[in-house]
Design an enzyme around this catalytic site. Structure first.
Site, PDB file in Angstrom:
ATOM      1  N   ASP A 139     -35.490  23.873  62.911  1.00 17.80           N
ATOM      2  CA  ASP A 139     -34.902  25.052  63.532  1.00 17.80           C
ATOM      3  C   ASP A 139     -33.741  25.517  62.663  1.00 17.80           C
ATOM      4  O   ASP A 139     -32.721  24.834  62.571  1.00 17.80           O
ATOM      5  CB  ASP A 139     -34.428  24.672  64.937  1.00 17.80           C
ATOM      6  N   HIS A 146     -26.032  35.666  65.128  1.00 14.81           N
ATOM      7  CA  HIS A 146     -26.278  34.649  66.148  1.00 14.81           C
ATOM      8  C   HIS A 146     -25.336  33.453  65.966  1.00 14.81           C
ATOM      9  O   HIS A 146     -24.759  32.954  66.924  1.00 14.81           O
ATOM     10  CB  HIS A 146     -27.745  34.200  66.067  1.00 14.81           C
ATOM     11  N   ARG A 155     -16.679  26.968  69.820  1.00 14.93           N
ATOM     12  CA  ARG A 155     -15.473  26.850  68.980  1.00 14.93           C
ATOM     13  C   ARG A 155     -14.830  28.228  68.847  1.00 14.93           C
ATOM     14  O   ARG A 155     -14.911  28.862  67.776  1.00 14.93           O
ATOM     15  CB  ARG A 155     -15.836  26.341  67.574  1.00 14.93           C
ATOM     16  N   GLU A 213     -36.515  33.839  68.414  1.00 11.66           N
ATOM     17  CA  GLU A 213     -36.634  33.508  66.993  1.00 11.66           C
ATOM     18  C   GLU A 213     -38.030  33.833  66.451  1.00 11.66           C
ATOM     19  O   GLU A 213     -38.940  34.189  67.203  1.00 11.66           O
ATOM     20  CB  GLU A 213     -36.346  32.016  66.789  1.00 11.66           C
ATOM     21  N   ASP A 245     -36.490  29.695  71.832  1.00 14.17           N
ATOM     22  CA  ASP A 245     -35.814  28.407  71.673  1.00 14.17           C
ATOM     23  C   ASP A 245     -34.949  28.188  72.915  1.00 14.17           C
ATOM     24  O   ASP A 245     -33.786  28.567  72.964  1.00 14.17           O
ATOM     25  CB  ASP A 245     -34.970  28.472  70.398  1.00 14.17           C
ATOM     26  N   THR A 269     -40.018  24.548  73.951  1.00  7.31           N
ATOM     27  CA  THR A 269     -39.971  25.609  72.954  1.00  7.31           C
ATOM     28  C   THR A 269     -41.270  26.369  73.136  1.00  7.31           C
ATOM     29  O   THR A 269     -42.342  25.753  73.161  1.00  7.31           O
ATOM     30  CB  THR A 269     -39.894  25.028  71.527  1.00  7.31           C
TER      31      THR A 269
END
Lengths: 273, 273
Positions: A139, A146, A155, A213, A245, A269
């Site tokens: 992946d 993104h 974060r 994706e 995903d 998935t």
């Protein structure tokens, strides 16, 4: 091969299968995507098929009806299996030969029309499985938009880490939970911990979403440790699928350091067939 | 099953295969580990075997010689394949039946000795492959001593992260690069960056090591999303191997955030056969 591509992608081509000529359709004769299918609820063995208009052309039936010869027939034999691993491993010349043969056979005016009409299954009567037995999947964190958006969830002070612009950031996913779009799955349960909580709790995920994706099926492999030249990379790509995903963000936030997401990402998935 | 375990693990058992009675040996009759093998350099198809002393008992040959009956014969049929996935999926009762049958057949004084002697291949004339086609593997960060030591390499200020004592930290590994101990592989190349360097460079890894781990083969699976009760967990374990988790630390230090190691860890994983 470029000659074959030019021929199969000619925008002027039309099919005797009328629904393939709908300008709004996903599956004109210029597309012809491969997959595996069977009649819904039939319990039949899955086998290779190609979408054309609102139908699936049964490749095993078409092969049995003698629709192919030469390299295309050899490729079609590999498409009679319940997974297309063998066909994918044959490489671009085989894919191209079968696609060219299919393109010609499905064109308006082609003499195979009566034989092939008997090999069509309406898409709304078909069900699908993943096109290959997938033994590894990677992946890639490939979109900077993104990566910045997701990074900000975990974060806020440093969404994009220093390595991001230098190398492809990626991790291995769980192959055994890849299913097609129709797959049903359970909402995952796992440990979650609010930032200020003293201890985690075990609960169903309350923050389930998916990343949208593009999935890439790699056909011929390479010997372990032997690089594929960039100029050759595209010839290893068998085809593309859309991929969801699925991600449990509350589980991910607590578990993902230092080795990346595991249970937050491996419960399902889903891919287009 | 406990009764069978008690019988096969009886420390007083002795084998007609004298090397199995060596008190320093790895493969006494109480052990009997399964694997797949063939005669070195023979190009034969791999098939199931069991180590006994300094020999491998060829399970396909023993089965053909009529050494097994009932559930053990059914299990032995699955061991004639080049991988043991079918046997592993049969579950603990099948494993136990075959092991008990083997234990009895290999005991000193058993009448099958003449037949089975013809089915032995010396271990030094055998080569091995991974015992199963592995479609997914999960690498657990299971030792707090290791997690603290490795954590200190990358995060001297905080070797152990807050989640470590609450849940199993793990990630998916690359199945396709798992080989047996005899596997040769190339030193990986990748991006490395010294902490003070302005930009990374591409180079062979200069900090290659391995983590010494225990590999666990899971036999019968579970339906997706359906938990296995803790009390049942052990009955899903087919067996154990030693595992070397090869790691390129300089590549890992630069690539591993935020999604965990990828190229630093997926070039080779070696297991005992």
């Amino acid at each position: 091969m470029n000659e074959a591509l030019n021929e199969t992608h000619d925008p002027l081509l039309r099919s005797w299968q009328a629904s393939a000529n709908d300008p709004e359709g996903d599956f004109p004769i210029q597309n012809l995507p491969f997959g595996v299918f069977r009649r819904k609820g039939s319990g039949e063995v899955f086998r290779g098929g190609v979408a054309i208009g609102d139908q699936v052309l049964d490749l095993a039936a078409a092969h049995a009806a003698g629709a192919f010869d030469g390299p295309a027939a050899k490729a079609a034999t590999a498409c009679c299996e319940p997974v297309l691993n063998g066909f994918m491993a044959m490489g671009a010349p085989a894919w191209s030969a079968l696609r060219l043969s299919l393109s010609r056979a499905l064109r308006a005016g082609n003499g195979l029309e009566p034989k092939l009409r008997a090999c069509l299954v309406p898409q709304d009567q078909a069900e699908y499985a993943p096109p290959a037995a997938i033994s590894d999947y990677t992946d890639f964190y490939a979109s900077i938009h993104h990566a910045t958006a997701v990074g900000a969830l975990f974060r806020p002070d440093q969404p994009l880490l220093p390595n991001y612009k230098w190398l492809p950031i990626a991790y291995h996913g769980r192959s055994s939970s890849i299913g097609t779009t129709a797959q049903q799955f359970r909402r995952p349960r796992g440990q979650v911990k609010a930032p200020q909580a003293a201890a985690p709790t075990f609960a169903p995920s309350a923050r389930l979403d998916y990343e949208f994706e593009l999935g890439v099926f790699v056909g011929p492999g390479n010997a372990q440790g032997v690089p594929i030249d960039l100029a050759q990379a595209e010839s290893h790509v068998f085809g593309l699928v859309l991929l969801n995903d699925w991600s449990a963000r509350d589980i991910q936030a607590w578990e993902y350091q230092p080795l990346g997401p595991l249970l937050a990402k491996n419960f399902a998935t889903t891919i287009s067939p």
